[in-house]
Structures are given as structure tokens and as C-alpha cells.
Design a protein around this motif. Structure first.
Motif: not given
Length: 312
Positions: A194-196, A199-204, A215-216, A226-228
Motif C-alpha cells: 500500500t506504499h505506492g 520498495k520499502g518503508i521504515c516507520e513507528q 516493511e519491504i 536484500a539491498r532494500t
């Protein structure tokens, strides 16, 4: 199958290990900066820059409005702009994203109203006729725009930033290392993402739990997966408690430089990181060297954790 490592490098447990790691990472950072310099002058990057320059740079207020209505938005333009500039068309049935567009017209030098409002005001300025007045901002009006995901047509040029190579069990070892790093990790199926285009996000994780959540988006290319993961781990270790939009580009530089170093140590081809960094810091690739200490410490921490994580 075990993780493939750069066969020319090993950081054995010796008294000189730390110095050897620092020296090697510094050399790799020099290679990365040289790669960014080459990427910036490439035809592929220049074509990408040309397209990016045609997208409007929205104000902070409009950026918030866009993200509020379409959190996954990445490249936004008006209906006609998509048609005339990019040969793309808004997909039938798509709902517009509404922003505030400036109203620019001639305005009275004294009351700063447009001619029609000036006539109805108490302003008595009459030194020059309205047709001689300069243009200026007189207000704002709602205007519809659309994200690239709401359009179809000619593809936009993209940069090949993906890592390649034999990942072996690297993804598994990275996810197994999450507890040691104090991070919660989720590999999300493509259909549930759901993040467009991210490729990955980091959040609380939640309002009650301050632990970082990474989340990847799942994909077939496990080397890039792996890089992400490494990139988002770097955000979790370096930037989780940082809330400063002016530092965003530099944070991306740090995280991608860590991904380049750790990925290279694990035997992946992370040369695509040069394009990634060129896109974020096209005017000053030297920022990578400026933050070498932070990049090195984080890369070393991730390498150490990986080495201590047993193979599955």
C-alpha cells in the motif's frame, strides 16, 4: 545455500579487523562517489532529469494535501500536463487530487488587488492604468491533479537502481537479524503493498510501541530485496528518531551508502546505488564522504550482526 561474499575481502577476527574494515569501507565509498559522478553524466540520467524537471515543485502545504488524499503519490501533474508533456492520459474513473493553485494576475501597486476587486475597493490609486500594472499573486483556487499511478500511456524513463547477484540465504539471515537490531520486519506480498512505488518503508510500529517497523515489498529479485532490507535497517538505526524534512535527502544518501557497502560485502552487485544517490544528491555527491563515519559505523554493525546470525 550460504550467503555469497566478496571473495576479495574477509574481515577475520583479528586485532586489526576494525582498521581493515574502515579502510575497505572507505575505499568502497570512494568507488561509490566515482560511480555517482559517472551516473550524473550518463545519457540515461540526463533523460531522467529532463523528465523530472517538467514536474511542478509543490509547496509544503500542497505536498501535505497530496499525501493526505493519495499517500502513495510519487509524480503528480494536471490533466492536460499529462497529455501534452508526457503523452499519458488519466485513466477513466480516477478521482482527482485537489490542491491550491495560485491566481496570478495584474494587481494594483497600492492595495494589491486585481483590477476587478480594485474597482470595488476603497483604494484610490490612479497613477497608472490597470493595463500598466505588474502581475502578482492575488489568491488561490482549488485545482485538480493526478498521480502517475492514475494515468496510462507512454512510460516515463526510470533509473536502473536494482541490485543484482546471487543472494543465497541473505534475505533470511537479514530477517533473522531483526530482533538483534531491535526492528520488526515484514515482507509484504506485491498484491498487499500500500506504499505506492516505494520498495520499502521504515516507520513507528504503533503509538504505544516505539520499535521501528520495516516493511519491504516482495519481489523475485532477492538481491534487490536484500539491498532494500539493508537500506531500511540503516534508516532504523540512523534516523528513526529524526524528524527533519530538510535532512531527508542526506538521510537517503546515508541509508543507500550503507546498503551499497553491506551489499557489496555480501557479494551483490550494488552499482545501481550510484543512480539512486545521483537522483537524491545530484548536486553534491561529496555528502557521502562527509558522512563517512556514520555510514561506516552502521555498515560495520550490520556486517557484525550478519556474521553472528547462524545460517538457516
Amino acid at each position: 545455500m550460504s550467503t555469497t561474499r566478496d571473495s576479495s575481502v574477509s574481515f577475520d577476527q583479528t586485532d586489526t579487523r576494525s582498521d581493515e574494515m574502515n579502510s575497505t569501507i572507505e575505499q568502497w565509498i570512494d568507488d561509490l562517489v566515482a560511480g555517482v559522478d559517472d551516473a550524473q553524466t550518463s545519457e540515461e540520467f540526463q533523460e531522467w532529469l529532463d523528465v523530472q524537471s517538467r514536474f511542478h515543485d509543490y509547496s509544503y502545504r500542497n505536498t501535505l494535501l497530496i499525501k493526505r488524499q493519495c499517500p502513495e503519490a510519487s509524480r503528480v501533474a494536471g490533466y492536460r500536463t499529462w497529455q501534452e508533456e508526457f503523452d499519458r492520459h488519466v485513466t477513466e474513473g480516477e478521482l482527482a487530487i485537489w490542491i491550491w493553485a495560485p491566481i496570478i494576475t495584474t494587481q494594483c501597486p497600492e492595495c494589491e488587488n486585481s483590477p476587478s476587486y480594485h474597482e470595488d475597493s476603497d483604494c484610490e490609486y490612479d497613477e497608472t492604468p490597470p493595463e500598466a500594472w505588474s502581475e502578482g499573486l492575488v489568491g488561490f483556487k482549488p485545482a485538480p491533479v493526478f498521480d502517475v499511478s492514475q494515468t496510462e500511456g507512454e512510460p516515463l524513463p526510470d533509473l536502473d537502481t536494482e541490485a543484482t547477484g546471487e543472494a543465497g540465504d541473505l534475505v533470511t539471515r537479514l530477517t533473522d537479524a531483526a530482533d538483534e537490531l531491535g526492528v520488526t520486519v515484514r515482507i509484504v506480498p506485491e498484491a498487499e503493498w500500500t506504499h505506492g512505488e516505494a520498495k520499502g518503508i521504515c516507520e513507528q510500529l504503533s503509538l504505544l510501541d516505539m520499535q521501528p517497523l520495516v516493511e519491504i515489498r516482495d519481489r523475485e529479485n532477492e538481491a534487490d530485496l536484500a539491498r532494500t532490507l539493508i537500506h531500511e535497517y540503516a534508516h532504523a538505526l540512523l534516523h528513526f528518531d529524526v524528524d527533519d524534512d530538510t535532512e531527508r535527502a542526506k538521510r537517503e544518501v546515508e541509508a543507500e551508502a550503507v546498503a551499497y557497502v553491506v551489499g557489496r560485502y555480501c557479494g551483490l552487485d550494488t552499482s545501481g546505488s550510484a543512480f539512486y544517490l545521483a537522483a537524491w544528491e545530484s548536486d553534491d555527491p561529496g555528502v557521502v564522504r562527509e558522512r563517512l563515519g556514520r555510514i561506516s559505523r552502521t555498515a560495520e554493525e550490520l556486517i557484525d550482526v550478519l556474521e553472528e546470525t547462524p545460517a538457516p
